[in-house]
Motif scaffolding. Sequence first.
Motif, short mmCIF file in Angstrom:
data_model
loop_
_atom_site.label_atom_id
_atom_site.label_comp_id
_atom_site.label_asym_id
_atom_site.label_seq_id
_atom_site.Cartn_x
_atom_site.Cartn_y
_atom_site.Cartn_z
N UNK A 1 0.82 -1.22 0.00
CA UNK A 1 0.00 0.00 0.00
C UNK A 1 0.85 1.26 0.00
N UNK A 2 2.16 1.09 -0.22
CA UNK A 2 3.10 2.22 -0.13
C UNK A 2 2.71 3.36 -1.08
N UNK A 3 2.21 3.02 -2.25
CA UNK A 3 1.90 4.04 -3.26
C UNK A 3 0.42 4.44 -3.27
N UNK A 4 -0.35 3.95 -2.32
CA UNK A 4 -1.79 4.19 -2.32
C UNK A 4 -2.14 5.45 -1.53
N UNK A 5 -2.06 6.60 -2.20
CA UNK A 5 -2.33 7.86 -1.53
C UNK A 5 -3.74 7.94 -0.95
N UNK A 6 -4.70 7.38 -1.65
CA UNK A 6 -6.09 7.45 -1.17
C UNK A 6 -6.34 6.51 0.00
N UNK A 7 -5.44 5.55 0.23
CA UNK A 7 -5.58 4.67 1.40
C UNK A 7 -5.16 5.40 2.67
N UNK A 8 -4.13 6.21 2.56
CA UNK A 8 -3.67 6.96 3.72
C UNK A 8 -4.39 8.30 3.88
N UNK A 9 -5.13 8.69 2.86
CA UNK A 9 -5.91 9.94 2.91
C UNK A 9 -7.34 9.68 2.44
N UNK A 10 -8.10 8.87 3.17
CA UNK A 10 -9.44 8.51 2.70
C UNK A 10 -10.39 9.70 2.57
N UNK A 11 -10.05 10.81 3.26
CA UNK A 11 -10.89 12.00 3.15
C UNK A 11 -10.91 12.57 1.74
N UNK A 12 -9.88 12.24 0.95
CA UNK A 12 -9.86 12.72 -0.45
C UNK A 12 -11.02 12.16 -1.26
N UNK A 13 -11.52 11.00 -0.86
CA UNK A 13 -12.55 10.32 -1.65
C UNK A 13 -13.92 10.98 -1.51
N UNK A 14 -14.14 11.70 -0.40
CA UNK A 14 -15.46 12.28 -0.16
C UNK A 14 -16.37 11.29 0.55
N UNK A 15 -17.55 11.74 0.88
CA UNK A 15 -18.48 10.91 1.63
C UNK A 15 -19.10 9.82 0.76
N UNK A 16 -19.46 8.73 1.42
CA UNK A 16 -20.17 7.65 0.75
C UNK A 16 -21.54 8.15 0.30
#
Length: 316
Positions: A291-306
């Motif tokens: 998961x080293x390159x998974x920016x959205x895994x370490x910053x889930x707020x980037x995805x927005x609300x469900x």
Amino acid sequence: MATPDMPYRILGSTGEKVSAIGLGGWHLSIPGVDEKLAHRIVRSAIDGGINFMDNSWDYNDGMSELRMGKALQEGYRKKVFLMTKIDGRSKKEAMRQLEQSLERLQTDCIDLVQHHEIIRYEDPNRIFDEDGAHAALLEAQKAGKLRYIGFTGHKDPRIHLYMLEVARENGCKFDAVQMPLNLMDAHFRSFSKLVVPELVQEGIGILAMKALANGSLLRSKTVTPIECLHYALHLPTSVVITGVDKMEILEQAFEAARTFKPLTDEQLQNLLAKTAKAAARGEFEPFKTSSIHDGTATNPQWLGEEPERLKALIPA
């Protein structure tokens, strides 16, 4: 600016003429690259015939877009095909990120905007929800804020295939798809074997990234930088995007373009034979196996609300 040494290709079914080598945006703001060097890299790349500019809303907290935006002033913007990526999965978050990218890049319209890091099976469904990110991009496209739409991912070719399936179910044909295409990928969880043929059949532009995997492939001591770039150029790619943090690395990219000729079957098999053992477990493609390159895994707020309709199904 067209030059005799830079091959140009057509981006899928768009009719757009793009340089076979594209300039990666992430490296423009990594440690050791100041604004002056980033500015020089961008303009030197364009002056040498590279017209495809890669970037992303999340690269280095927006600094990569800011630096590219500045470098593209004084007439350089009109010389390039400009691409960026957004991480938002909700319509609201996608639109917020897109507006920021437009401001940072100092442009009224981005040529290609891509849904970034499609690395989970739930990503396609969130994006194509009625209140999902794709609705935002379609609205922005209608408003003239972007021209073409694509997606990227680095984890698993089967997730790419699922994204294409969900897109078809929603009446969408992407203009471009970006993925790792390199001499290790050919042997392990292979995008070139599983995804590329489908994109060719559908007439979707193929964007290669991680041709050298940020130098990881070179640490295998099996291939040279030019061999890596020539392999990616040999595939039916529209653009091979490569990161540049030094002027000599830019010259390396120019050399690869200048000396490229389609590989013979013997040359191709020799390259694949040299990398087969090193590639077997994905050791030199950590973006697939960690998961080293998974920016959205370490910053889930980037995805927005469900989506609200799904949240309503969760028991109180």
